[in-house]
Motif scaffolding. Structure first.
Motif, PDB file in Angstrom:
ATOM      1  N   LEU A 115      18.425  -0.175 -11.215  1.00  0.00           N
ATOM      2  CA  LEU A 115      18.650  -1.487 -10.611  1.00  0.00           C
ATOM      3  C   LEU A 115      17.986  -1.614  -9.247  1.00  0.00           C
ATOM      4  O   LEU A 115      17.164  -2.526  -9.043  1.00  0.00           O
ATOM      5  CB  LEU A 115      20.156  -1.787 -10.546  1.00  0.00           C
ATOM      6  CG  LEU A 115      20.544  -3.133  -9.920  1.00  0.00           C
ATOM      7  CD1 LEU A 115      19.820  -4.285 -10.603  1.00  0.00           C
ATOM      8  CD2 LEU A 115      22.060  -3.337  -9.987  1.00  0.00           C
ATOM      9  N   PRO A 116      18.278  -0.739  -8.279  1.00  0.00           N
ATOM     10  CA  PRO A 116      17.540  -0.871  -7.006  1.00  0.00           C
ATOM     11  C   PRO A 116      16.045  -0.632  -7.166  1.00  0.00           C
ATOM     12  O   PRO A 116      15.235  -1.229  -6.451  1.00  0.00           O
ATOM     13  CB  PRO A 116      18.192   0.186  -6.116  1.00  0.00           C
ATOM     14  CG  PRO A 116      18.902   1.116  -7.026  1.00  0.00           C
ATOM     15  CD  PRO A 116      19.300   0.322  -8.215  1.00  0.00           C
ATOM     16  N   ARG A 117      15.662   0.226  -8.112  1.00  0.00           N
ATOM     17  CA  ARG A 117      14.230   0.495  -8.316  1.00  0.00           C
ATOM     18  C   ARG A 117      13.483  -0.741  -8.801  1.00  0.00           C
ATOM     19  O   ARG A 117      12.281  -0.893  -8.550  1.00  0.00           O
ATOM     20  CB  ARG A 117      14.050   1.640  -9.300  1.00  0.00           C
ATOM     21  CG  ARG A 117      14.456   3.003  -8.737  1.00  0.00           C
ATOM     22  CD  ARG A 117      14.407   4.076  -9.793  1.00  0.00           C
ATOM     23  NE  ARG A 117      14.822   5.384  -9.257  1.00  0.00           N
ATOM     24  CZ  ARG A 117      15.007   6.457 -10.005  1.00  0.00           C
ATOM     25  NH1 ARG A 117      14.818   6.395 -11.329  1.00  0.00           N
ATOM     26  NH2 ARG A 117      15.377   7.591  -9.447  1.00  0.00           N
ATOM     27  N   ALA A 118      14.167  -1.615  -9.510  1.00  0.00           N
ATOM     28  CA  ALA A 118      13.525  -2.847  -9.985  1.00  0.00           C
ATOM     29  C   ALA A 118      13.063  -3.691  -8.803  1.00  0.00           C
ATOM     30  O   ALA A 118      11.980  -4.281  -8.826  1.00  0.00           O
ATOM     31  CB  ALA A 118      14.500  -3.635 -10.859  1.00  0.00           C
ATOM     32  N   PHE A 119      13.861  -3.750  -7.743  1.00  0.00           N
ATOM     33  CA  PHE A 119      13.482  -4.525  -6.561  1.00  0.00           C
ATOM     34  C   PHE A 119      12.349  -3.858  -5.810  1.00  0.00           C
ATOM     35  O   PHE A 119      11.440  -4.532  -5.311  1.00  0.00           O
ATOM     36  CB  PHE A 119      14.706  -4.691  -5.656  1.00  0.00           C
ATOM     37  CG  PHE A 119      15.795  -5.537  -6.254  1.00  0.00           C
ATOM     38  CD1 PHE A 119      15.860  -6.889  -5.984  1.00  0.00           C
ATOM     39  CD2 PHE A 119      16.743  -4.963  -7.098  1.00  0.00           C
ATOM     40  CE1 PHE A 119      16.860  -7.664  -6.545  1.00  0.00           C
ATOM     41  CE2 PHE A 119      17.751  -5.732  -7.661  1.00  0.00           C
ATOM     42  CZ  PHE A 119      17.806  -7.087  -7.385  1.00  0.00           C
ATOM     43  N   VAL A 120      12.393  -2.533  -5.717  1.00  0.00           N
ATOM     44  CA  VAL A 120      11.316  -1.809  -5.050  1.00  0.00           C
ATOM     45  C   VAL A 120      10.007  -2.007  -5.802  1.00  0.00           C
ATOM     46  O   VAL A 120       8.955  -2.270  -5.197  1.00  0.00           O
ATOM     47  CB  VAL A 120      11.662  -0.313  -4.944  1.00  0.00           C
ATOM     48  CG1 VAL A 120      10.458   0.483  -4.429  1.00  0.00           C
ATOM     49  CG2 VAL A 120      12.866  -0.112  -4.034  1.00  0.00           C
ATOM     50  N   ALA A 121      10.050  -1.931  -7.115  1.00  0.00           N
ATOM     51  CA  ALA A 121       8.827  -2.010  -7.925  1.00  0.00           C
ATOM     52  C   ALA A 121       8.124  -3.351  -7.781  1.00  0.00           C
ATOM     53  O   ALA A 121       6.898  -3.418  -7.703  1.00  0.00           O
ATOM     54  CB  ALA A 121       9.164  -1.746  -9.391  1.00  0.00           C
ATOM     55  N   GLU A 268       4.765   1.506 -14.438  1.00  0.00           N
ATOM     56  CA  GLU A 268       3.586   1.980 -13.715  1.00  0.00           C
ATOM     57  C   GLU A 268       3.964   2.972 -12.619  1.00  0.00           C
ATOM     58  O   GLU A 268       3.261   3.960 -12.383  1.00  0.00           O
ATOM     59  CB  GLU A 268       2.853   0.776 -13.113  1.00  0.00           C
ATOM     60  CG  GLU A 268       1.617   1.155 -12.300  1.00  0.00           C
ATOM     61  CD  GLU A 268       0.980  -0.052 -11.639  1.00  0.00           C
ATOM     62  OE1 GLU A 268       0.137   0.142 -10.745  1.00  0.00           O
ATOM     63  OE2 GLU A 268       1.343  -1.195 -12.006  1.00  0.00           O
ATOM     64  N   LEU A 269       5.102   2.725 -11.967  1.00  0.00           N
ATOM     65  CA  LEU A 269       5.538   3.588 -10.875  1.00  0.00           C
ATOM     66  C   LEU A 269       6.394   4.755 -11.343  1.00  0.00           C
ATOM     67  O   LEU A 269       6.851   5.559 -10.531  1.00  0.00           O
ATOM     68  CB  LEU A 269       6.318   2.768  -9.847  1.00  0.00           C
ATOM     69  CG  LEU A 269       5.522   1.687  -9.104  1.00  0.00           C
ATOM     70  CD1 LEU A 269       6.436   0.836  -8.246  1.00  0.00           C
ATOM     71  CD2 LEU A 269       4.424   2.325  -8.250  1.00  0.00           C
ATOM     72  N   GLY A 270       6.637   4.846 -12.631  1.00  0.00           N
ATOM     73  CA  GLY A 270       7.458   5.926 -13.148  1.00  0.00           C
ATOM     74  C   GLY A 270       8.943   5.703 -12.992  1.00  0.00           C
ATOM     75  O   GLY A 270       9.743   6.628 -13.154  1.00  0.00           O
TER      76      GLY A 270
END
Length: 694
Positions: A115-121, A268-270
């Protein structure tokens, strides 16, 4: 030249020949030209350095100026987030959030990693590498925006976005961007990356009044943020770019297309495996329908209306536990809306309300209208309408407390009070009838006679003692329910009959806690005490039980349960009521139109009884039947019941109802012989004589 060669007046040697001078001059000219070329290059370098220095000074001054418009760094602090009020059902599930944010604060540790990674990506892929401002990100965004001939990406980092949300206005200007960068640098110095990301997830706006990822997950998917899927996380991550345009409940195709971009960036970012990404793309997220169609918001509004009575000022999130059963809430809403959708137009009924509570006053379901999205006016708690014949139990109770019994007889005959001459709906009169039968069949003239005997003031006091708080007019028509009341008041007052005679104050808040679990309020067990004698309660329950046996709510009977209640219809069919109860649940239904327009003969005995039975059949299913207090002592003998239902005796009329359907006829058994009333309006015969009508 000779050593003693003559010098000129300055002591200098004489000049050489012209040829020599020319050569030297030529050679000297070459050296002078080289010096001039070096000077131009040096000057350019010097000028460049000077311009750069002034540029640095200018930028520093510009930064210093805009920094001076901000509070001093040593006074900067992240502003407190407005508190959220989480309103829970009795089983702990969320009914609604109230407050400016729409959801509680969540820690990053309780969220699924994707969930937080979605915003970072999608918003700031170099988040963990920059120091608040990302020059490479800005350059990339500018390049992509130029090549795509439109603004497709922004250069603000997550930290800059957070700085803007925390400290600045939405204004777009160079000044705001500079201040945003300054504040981003301060945030990066003050907090760790995970702390910044957590602040961001709890403060960013997702549209529809939802601030923070928890509010957004509840708003769009009907679940807590910790439970969202990868596809849902991607949709939330993509939503912050343009909440209004990308809201899945408004523009699902656009929201899903944006979520696909987020998933591609995550892969793409893993941040997501190809298999998980493929599955999420194959099963894109969809918004959940409003649970209960939104009727829980009527409950939430009621909670907010009374919350100040239980807790003072609070600055952090709180949790309010209510008495509402979410299953019963959904059942009640379905019963009301299904009936109105099927028959509302036929009867010209536009609105309705339903209140259901335990006999101790704990509200189990509350529906304030047909559709909360269309109208937030809470008819269950606020709308004051004439209760019609559903008010008669207070008249009968006043009479019972002054000596009457279910077998007391009164004349069903024309009556005049000044210029007012109340009539039965059928314009028919049956002569002497027992109070049991008169109440079951809702005879107006008998109710008015009783009201005159006990006095209008006594009727008003009796109703108020049971919990009616609306102003009541102490006049002759009070016996027919002409003073306006709310559904919540009526159901609360009827609860005294269901619980054996104790007064109740309807309540919805069971407890209030802080987010740390600290109790702020807990409802005690103490009630208001007894307000009706047990013997009088038994007589009232016996009479209102007949409403299900021979009376206006006969079709609402639920086999296996002892039930009692009363229908009501106001003048010109403007209001239709039914309030009925078992020993474990009291439920009232009101139908009508907000503007007071008459219905097309909607009466207490038709649509309200239909809704009541539809709801109560589900609500009581699987429960052990609870007897009504005192009913068995005053229950009518089976053969007597059959006699009245048949129309064979004086209590067997089938028409004198105020806008309410006639009870079905049955084969005529032995008729019941009526008895003339005593002078005191009571009945001095023993119990067995009363029971068998002797």
């Amino acid at each position: 030249m000779p050593r003693n060669a003559p010098r000129d007046a300055r002591g200098d040697l004489p000049r050489r020949s012209g040829a020599t001078t020319a050569r030297r001059g030529g050679s000297g000219g070459g050296r002078g030209g080289g010096k001039r070329r070096r000077s131009i290059l040096g000057r350019l370098v010097y000028a460049g350095m000077l311009v750069g220095l002034w540029a640095v000074i200018g930028v520093a001054g510009l930064v210093a100026y805009h920094a001076s418009q901000l509070p001093p760094i040593d006074q900067l602090a992240v502003p407190k987030r407005p508190p959220n009020i989480a309103i829970l059902a009795s089983d702990g599930s969320l009914l609604a959030n109230r407050g400016e944010t729409g959801g509680r604060v969540v820690s990053i540790k309780e969220l699924p990693p994707y969930l937080p990674r979605a915003f970072v990506a999608i918003e700031d892929r170099r988040f963990y590498g920059h120091w608040g401002v990302d020059p490479l990100g800005i350059a990339r965004a500018v390049a992509q925006n130029i090549t795509r001939r439109g603004v497709s990406q922004g250069g603000s980092t997550l930290t800059q976005q957070l700085a803007k949300n925390l400290f600045l206005t939405p204004e777009r200007s160079a000044s705001r961007k500079i201040q945003e960068a300054i504040l981003a640098l301060w945030l990066e110095h003050k907090y760790s990356k995970d702390e910044i990301l957590e602040l961001y997830l709890n403060r960013v706006y997702f549209g529809a009044g939802a601030y923070g990822v928890e509010a957004a997950a509840q708003r769009y998917f009907g679940k807590p943020a910790k439970s969202v899927t990868l596809a849902e996380a991607a949709m939330l991550g993509g939503l912050v770019q343009a909440p209004s345009r990308l809201a899945p409940n408004r523009n699902l195709p656009a929201a899903q297309a944006r979520a696909a971009q987020v998933l591609a960036a995550m892969q793409e970012l893993g941040f997501a495996s190809p298999q998980d990404t493929k599955l999420a793309l194959a099963q894109p997220a969809r918004p959940a329908g409003s649970r209960g169609g939104g009727s829980a918001n009527y409950v939430a509004d009621l909670v907010m209306d009374v919350l100040d009575d239980f807790v003072g000022k609070f600055e952090t999130d709180i949790v309010v536990q209510t008495t509402v059963d979410p299953a019963l809430q959904a059942t009640a809403e379905k019963a009301l809306t299904d009936t109105l959708n099927a028959n509302g137009a036929r009867y010209n009924v536009g609105q309705g309300a339903l209140v259901s509570m335990r006999p101790d006053g704990a509200i189990r379901a509350l529906i304030g209208g047909r559709d909360y999205a269309q109208s937030q006016f809470n008819r269950a708690t606020t709308a004051k309408r004439q209760p019609g014949s559903s008010f008669k139990p207070f008249v009968y109770l006043a009479a019972v407390e002054r000596g009457a019994t279910p077998e007391t007889v009164r004349d069903d005959a024309p009556i005049r009070i000044g210029n007012w001459q109340p009539e039965n709906y059928s314009h028919r009169y049956e002569g002497p009838v027992t109070l049991r039968t008169a109440l079951a069949l809702s005879l107006n003239t008998v109710a008015v006679r009783l009201g005159q005997e006990v006095g209008a003031k006594a009727v008003v006091q009796t109703a108020q003692r049971l919990g009616i708080s609306s102003p009541l007019q102490a006049n002759g028509s009070i016996a027919l329910g002409t003073s306006e009341v709310t559904p919540l008041e009526m159901v609360g007052a009827y609860s005294s009959f269901a619980n054996g005679g104790n007064a109740v104050i309807p309540y919805v808040v069971a407890s209030v806690k802080g987010v740390d679990g600290k109790p702020l309020y807990k409802r005690g067990e103490a009630g208001l005490g007894r307000v009706v004698d047990p013997n009088a309660v038994g007589m009232m329950n016996a009479m209102m039980h007949e409403v299900f046996v021979i009376g206006t709510a006969k079709k609402g009977d639920i086999p296996g349960w002892e039930l009692a209640g009363k229908t009501g219809t106001s003048q010109d069919f403007r209001d239709a009521w039914f309030i009925g109860y078992s020993g474990s649940l009291v439920t009232g239904v009101w139908l009508g139109n907000d503007d007071g327009e008459p219905t097309k003969k909607a009466s207490g005995g038709n649509l309200p009884v239909d809704i009541w039975k539809s709801y109560m059949s589900v609500a009581l299913k699987g429960q052990t039947p609870v007897p009504l207090p005192g009913l068995n002592r005053w229950r009518r003998a089976p053969e007597t019941t059959a006699s009245v239902a048949s129309g064979g005796g004086p209590g067997g009329l089938l028409g004198a109802l105020l806008g309410e359907p006639q009870p079905a006829a049955a084969p005529p058994p032995r008729p019941v012989q009526p008895r003339q009333p005593s002078r005191q309006g009571g009945d001095d015969r023993n119990f067995f004589e009363k029971l068998f009508g002797l």
